[in-house]
Design an enzyme around this catalytic site. Sequence first.
Site, PDB file in Angstrom:
ATOM      1  N   ARG A  86     -26.062 -15.866  53.068  1.00  0.00           N
ATOM      2  CA  ARG A  86     -25.111 -15.043  52.326  1.00  0.00           C
ATOM      3  C   ARG A  86     -25.521 -15.034  50.849  1.00  0.00           C
ATOM      4  O   ARG A  86     -25.602 -16.091  50.223  1.00  0.00           O
ATOM      5  CB  ARG A  86     -23.693 -15.611  52.491  1.00  0.00           C
ATOM      6  CG  ARG A  86     -22.654 -14.899  51.652  1.00  0.00           C
ATOM      7  CD  ARG A  86     -21.223 -15.363  51.957  1.00  0.00           C
ATOM      8  NE  ARG A  86     -20.308 -14.673  51.078  1.00  0.00           N
ATOM      9  CZ  ARG A  86     -19.620 -15.262  50.102  1.00  0.00           C
ATOM     10  NH1 ARG A  86     -19.682 -16.558  49.913  1.00  0.00           N
ATOM     11  NH2 ARG A  86     -18.837 -14.543  49.317  1.00  0.00           N
ATOM     12  N   ASN A 303     -13.447 -18.917  51.939  1.00  0.00           N
ATOM     13  CA  ASN A 303     -14.079 -19.992  51.176  1.00  0.00           C
ATOM     14  C   ASN A 303     -13.072 -21.129  51.068  1.00  0.00           C
ATOM     15  O   ASN A 303     -11.930 -20.917  50.651  1.00  0.00           O
ATOM     16  CB  ASN A 303     -14.458 -19.518  49.768  1.00  0.00           C
ATOM     17  CG  ASN A 303     -15.542 -18.429  49.794  1.00  0.00           C
ATOM     18  OD1 ASN A 303     -16.036 -18.059  50.853  1.00  0.00           O
ATOM     19  ND2 ASN A 303     -15.890 -17.931  48.622  1.00  0.00           N
TER      20      ASN A 303
END
Length: 476
Positions: A86, A303
Amino acid sequence: MTTQHTRTRSPRLTFPTGFVWGAATSAYQIEGAVSTDGRGPSIWDTFVRRPGTVLNGDDADVTIDHYRRYRDDVRLMADLGLTAYRFSVSWPRVQPTGSGRVNAAGLDFYKRLADELLAAGVEPWLTLYHWDLPQALEDAGGWPERDTAARFADYAAVVHEALSDRVARWSTVNEPWCAAFLGYASGEHAPGRREPVNALRAAHHLGLAHGLAVQAMRAQTTATTIGGCVNLYAISPASDAEADLDAARRIGGLQNRFFLDALLKGAYPADVLEDLAPMTDMSFVRDGDLAAVSTPIDLLLVNYYSRFTVSGTAGGASSAAAAPTDTGSPWVGSEHVSFISGGRPVTSMGWEIDEAGLTEVLSWVAREYPSIPMVVSENGAAFEDVPAPDGAVHDRDRLAYIEAHLRACHAAIAEGVPLRGYFAWSLMDNFEWAWGYGKRFGLVYVDYQTQRRTPKDSARWYAETISRGGPSAPAE
Ligand code: FCB
């Protein structure tokens, strides 16, 4: 205080076939080359030059030189056996002034990066915005201005048009909470403004930017997977006292529910709007906006780092996430809430380690916002890494942190949470925003003088875990 790590080799936990094993970075934190090949300035280039904003006056002009070393870095990922990487695209590399003219050289870099990843068998996961707003757009008012959302949708269309032939996994805005509230309320992040109502405008326009970008990309093709990204915390009240319960509701509202409700339910939470009513009537939210914000997405990127324990009475320590600089409160409308110790071990950021909080957060999302598949798109820890005389980095604390959080992911999956992958933050040590080079989050150690990359013990362990399809179980 740090955690104690114990390892046994069996039995292991097995993750579902196809589980994504990744690591994450972001453009500004790793690329450097801030004036190369036509890149324009971003708000972070401006911010780091303001005295007192970043620890030790560090800047990211070179950082870990990934723009030039990306081929070696991809090789490193392949060596670790990552199945996905990512990364984010730098908006001012693609559109130096944030609108209009497209800089082909900027797009070419990401085409080369994606090609390199594909050739190495690592799937590219592209994030469009990880906080590096083109400075020209901040000069025009930044995220508090509605027009910035429209500019973002244009930019998303440009990048998607150019890269959707090779990149299948897309996400829009990384952690809109940070971009809005650290950027425009506490001033801890670029652009460093302390304007609470403008932070709310920014928050809304970041959500709108996300929704308009999803629409723009969908209009080109439905072949790509598109997600939204939030940073969620486990949250506990300090006690059962009413003021503490209210503090937990307020912080959970601002941190977790504000963006999730907008993205996935098409409405802001009524209790949060009530909390904010003394400051703003939110009249910058126009008819139809929330329908746009909640344009259906395929995936939620979560996250997760820590738990907050909050008290409604003054007197606790201030937020554990406080910057090295003197800042305002990011908790707009709930500035009185204090963040106190929950008594757990902490990382070198001062963030409490609470892997159970990750299972809790993932299960809560699955209950509250059913049927949205998720990945953990960032999770990791900063510790003081000291290379041994032979150069190896025995980062047992980080290894234990990641192992514990992977077990927490496994527990969530066992509860039926549709969790599809995990990305460690970060692949490599890098520029940690207001903390400059003072905090190392990498699986891979970077010597900032020589740019030499050395996989830490955690990287080797992660590689082994990936090859086995899951970590060893903890000792009985
Ligand atoms: C997240 C950010 C990432 C990094 C980690 C430690 O909030 O998305 O860039 O700073 O924290």
